[in-house]
Design a protein around this motif. Structure first.
Motif, PDB file in Angstrom:
ATOM      1  N   ALA A   1      35.084  55.433  41.491  1.00 46.16           N
ATOM      2  CA  ALA A   1      34.668  54.032  41.638  1.00 46.16           C
ATOM      3  C   ALA A   1      34.637  53.308  40.299  1.00 46.16           C
ATOM      4  O   ALA A   1      34.859  52.092  40.236  1.00 46.16           O
ATOM      5  N   VAL A   2      34.372  54.040  39.196  1.00 46.33           N
ATOM      6  CA  VAL A   2      34.338  53.424  37.863  1.00 46.33           C
ATOM      7  C   VAL A   2      35.719  52.910  37.485  1.00 46.33           C
ATOM      8  O   VAL A   2      35.899  51.724  37.160  1.00 46.33           O
ATOM      9  N   SER A   3      36.715  53.785  37.523  1.00 43.48           N
ATOM     10  CA  SER A   3      38.064  53.373  37.135  1.00 43.48           C
ATOM     11  C   SER A   3      38.649  52.353  38.097  1.00 43.48           C
ATOM     12  O   SER A   3      39.344  51.411  37.685  1.00 43.48           O
ATOM     13  N   GLN A   4      38.362  52.503  39.396  1.00 46.33           N
ATOM     14  CA  GLN A   4      38.878  51.559  40.386  1.00 46.33           C
ATOM     15  C   GLN A   4      38.270  50.171  40.192  1.00 46.33           C
ATOM     16  O   GLN A   4      38.959  49.151  40.288  1.00 46.33           O
ATOM     17  N   THR A   5      36.974  50.124  39.909  1.00 46.96           N
ATOM     18  CA  THR A   5      36.316  48.837  39.712  1.00 46.96           C
ATOM     19  C   THR A   5      36.848  48.132  38.474  1.00 46.96           C
ATOM     20  O   THR A   5      37.146  46.928  38.503  1.00 46.96           O
ATOM     21  N   VAL A   6      36.976  48.877  37.373  1.00 48.14           N
ATOM     22  CA  VAL A   6      37.482  48.253  36.145  1.00 48.14           C
ATOM     23  C   VAL A   6      38.944  47.849  36.311  1.00 48.14           C
ATOM     24  O   VAL A   6      39.373  46.816  35.774  1.00 48.14           O
ATOM     25  N   SER A   7      39.723  48.614  37.059  1.00 51.96           N
ATOM     26  CA  SER A   7      41.101  48.209  37.344  1.00 51.96           C
ATOM     27  C   SER A   7      41.139  46.869  38.066  1.00 51.96           C
ATOM     28  O   SER A   7      41.984  45.993  37.766  1.00 51.96           O
ATOM     29  N   GLN A   8      40.217  46.676  39.027  1.00 51.48           N
ATOM     30  CA  GLN A   8      40.140  45.401  39.730  1.00 51.48           C
ATOM     31  C   GLN A   8      39.765  44.270  38.778  1.00 51.48           C
ATOM     32  O   GLN A   8      40.301  43.161  38.857  1.00 51.48           O
ATOM     33  N   ILE A   9      38.851  44.540  37.861  1.00 53.17           N
ATOM     34  CA  ILE A   9      38.457  43.524  36.869  1.00 53.17           C
ATOM     35  C   ILE A   9      39.645  43.174  35.983  1.00 53.17           C
ATOM     36  O   ILE A   9      39.857  42.008  35.638  1.00 53.17           O
ATOM     37  N   TRP A  10      40.447  44.189  35.619  1.00 56.71           N
ATOM     38  CA  TRP A  10      41.628  43.918  34.781  1.00 56.71           C
ATOM     39  C   TRP A  10      42.615  43.015  35.514  1.00 56.71           C
ATOM     40  O   TRP A  10      43.210  42.114  34.909  1.00 56.71           O
ATOM     41  N   GLU A  11      42.781  43.247  36.818  1.00 57.39           N
ATOM     42  CA  GLU A  11      43.739  42.462  37.591  1.00 57.39           C
ATOM     43  C   GLU A  11      43.241  41.042  37.846  1.00 57.39           C
ATOM     44  O   GLU A  11      44.017  40.077  37.782  1.00 57.39           O
ATOM     45  N   THR A  12      41.968  40.891  38.142  1.00 57.32           N
ATOM     46  CA  THR A  12      41.455  39.594  38.571  1.00 57.32           C
ATOM     47  C   THR A  12      40.852  38.765  37.439  1.00 57.32           C
ATOM     48  O   THR A  12      40.787  37.545  37.545  1.00 57.32           O
ATOM     49  N   ARG A  13      40.436  39.408  36.347  1.00 55.45           N
ATOM     50  CA  ARG A  13      39.742  38.671  35.296  1.00 55.45           C
ATOM     51  C   ARG A  13      40.419  38.794  33.924  1.00 55.45           C
ATOM     52  O   ARG A  13      40.744  37.784  33.301  1.00 55.45           O
ATOM     53  N   VAL A  14      40.650  40.029  33.478  1.00 58.64           N
ATOM     54  CA  VAL A  14      41.175  40.228  32.120  1.00 58.64           C
ATOM     55  C   VAL A  14      42.576  39.649  31.981  1.00 58.64           C
ATOM     56  O   VAL A  14      42.921  39.067  30.958  1.00 58.64           O
ATOM     57  N   LYS A  15      43.403  39.773  33.010  1.00 62.02           N
ATOM     58  CA  LYS A  15      44.759  39.223  32.948  1.00 62.02           C
ATOM     59  C   LYS A  15      44.767  37.706  32.803  1.00 62.02           C
ATOM     60  O   LYS A  15      45.788  37.123  32.413  1.00 62.02           O
ATOM     61  N   ASN A  16      43.640  37.069  33.109  1.00 57.88           N
ATOM     62  CA  ASN A  16      43.542  35.613  32.990  1.00 57.88           C
ATOM     63  C   ASN A  16      42.515  35.183  31.941  1.00 57.88           C
ATOM     64  O   ASN A  16      42.098  34.023  31.915  1.00 57.88           O
ATOM     65  N   SER A  17      42.136  36.090  31.060  1.00 59.63           N
ATOM     66  CA  SER A  17      41.064  35.820  30.099  1.00 59.63           C
ATOM     67  C   SER A  17      41.487  34.807  29.042  1.00 59.63           C
ATOM     68  O   SER A  17      42.354  35.089  28.202  1.00 59.63           O
ATOM     69  N   ALA A  18      40.860  33.653  29.043  1.00 62.10           N
ATOM     70  CA  ALA A  18      41.136  32.651  28.015  1.00 62.10           C
ATOM     71  C   ALA A  18      40.682  33.144  26.649  1.00 62.10           C
ATOM     72  O   ALA A  18      41.318  32.850  25.629  1.00 62.10           O
TER      73      ALA A  18
END
Length: 337
Positions: A266-283
């Motif tokens: 769940a740790v790696s899966q959750t952070v992967s989701q954050i990378w896709e939905t947030r970090v990839k669009n991080s201003a």
């Protein structure tokens, strides 16, 4: 616009409202106490800069603090070892350059390989060689000539396996007559400041660590280890070392955060989701990369591993050919490029 020190050091106080990130298995990682993010280098360097921005992004996504802790020493292996030895609960992460993690075993520093980690990249950085304005070197050609005829020129780097050391050894591989006196520091920022102060005439490290001093005309950049010239915002174009050494290798140097495999999925899966939905669009991260001439590279998982593996292969054999490797790369499954 250059990102401010205030932004770099920003930290979310208390619990924040966070969206739900659900893994493929339908579970979510929600840390119930502050998470430790270990930077195995001194404060102010490239890893420290990047990690503090990532910490803010993760804090806002997960509603929990990410505390950045600097633990420099032994070319980054001390802090990384502490992450490996911590409980596999997702509460302790490491930050840095993927090539270091990929080559610790080659150098006999730490029994770990790139495949032992869940990788989350943010930027790819460019190696740069700069000089103190009073050094007397006007361009890289002049420095290359001096390094080929003298043995007393000190070059500051962040240590034996740092980006700067790797750049200098790559230059020596392309121009075998080159020699230099290696001056090591506890991180990129101390090495840069040593060159600014005139303690060493030359520094080889990452452009992100030198950007402000270059813009302030306190360092003169001579060349970047890149396929072509790089434009630094607020300064101008910095030529590629390939102008003088056309065949030199110039793979991208990926930076990010990682956690050992063995943590709950769940740790790696959750952070992967954050990378896709947030970090990839991080201003914040886009601004950081743009202001310091880095490449915005929000990769994770297999894509991150494949991208970093190119530089790991080149660097591992660079150590071997320089006679500093403790373990032959091919015995670890690392083949020459």
């Amino acid at each position: 616009m250059t990102i401010s020190r205030r932004t770099l050091l920003a930290s979310t106080a208390g619990m924040l409202a966070a969206p739900a990130f659900v893994s493929a298995q339908g579970t979510t990682w929600r840390p119930d106490r502050p998470v430790t993010l270990i930077v195995p280098w001194a404060a102010g360097g490239s890893t420290d800069q990047m990690a503090r921005i990532v910490a803010v992004e993760l804090e806002e996504a997960l509603g929990q603090r990410f505390v950045v802790v600097n633990q420099p020493g032994a070319s980054g292996s001390i802090g990384t070892r502490n992450v490996l030895q911590a409980a596999k609960d997702g509460m302790t992460w490491a930050a840095g350059a993927a090539v270091d993690v990929g080559c610790y075993k080659v150098n006999g520093l730490l029994d770990t390989m790139l495949a032992d980690w869940h990788l989350f990249f943010t930027v790819a950085n460019v190696n740069t060689i700069s000089v103190n304005p009073r050094s007397g070197f006007a361009d890289f050609g002049q420095l290359l000539q001096a390094l080929s005829t003298r043995r007393d020129i000190a070059v500051g780097t962040a240590g034996q396996s740092s980006a700067g050391r790797n750049m200098m050894e790559t230059i020596r591989q392309a121009a075998p007559a080159v020699n230099y006196r290696h001056a090591t520091y506890d991180g990129g920022n101390p090495a840069v400041l040593a060159a600014v102060a005139g303690e060493v005439p030359v520094v080889a490290q990452l452009l992100v660590e030198m950007a402000e001093m270059i813009r302030g005309r306190r360092l003169v950049p001579l060349a970047v280890q890149a396929e072509g010239p790089i434009t630094l915002q607020g300064f101008g174009e910095i030529p590629s070392v390939r102008r003088w050494l056309p065949n030199i290798l110039a793979p991208l140097n990926y930076f990010g955060i990682w956690v050992p495999k063995g943590v709950p999925e769940a740790v790696s899966q959750t952070v992967s989701q954050i990378w896709e939905t947030r970090v990839k669009n991080s201003a914040r991260l886009k601004e950081y990369a743009e202001s310091r001439a880095a490449v915005f590279a929000p990769l994770h998982g297999q894509a991150a591993y494949d991208a970093a593996w190119v530089m790991v292969r080149q660097t591992a054999w660079l150590y071997h050919d320089a006679g500093t490797a403790r373990v032959a790369p091919d015995t670890l499954g690392i083949q020459r490029l």
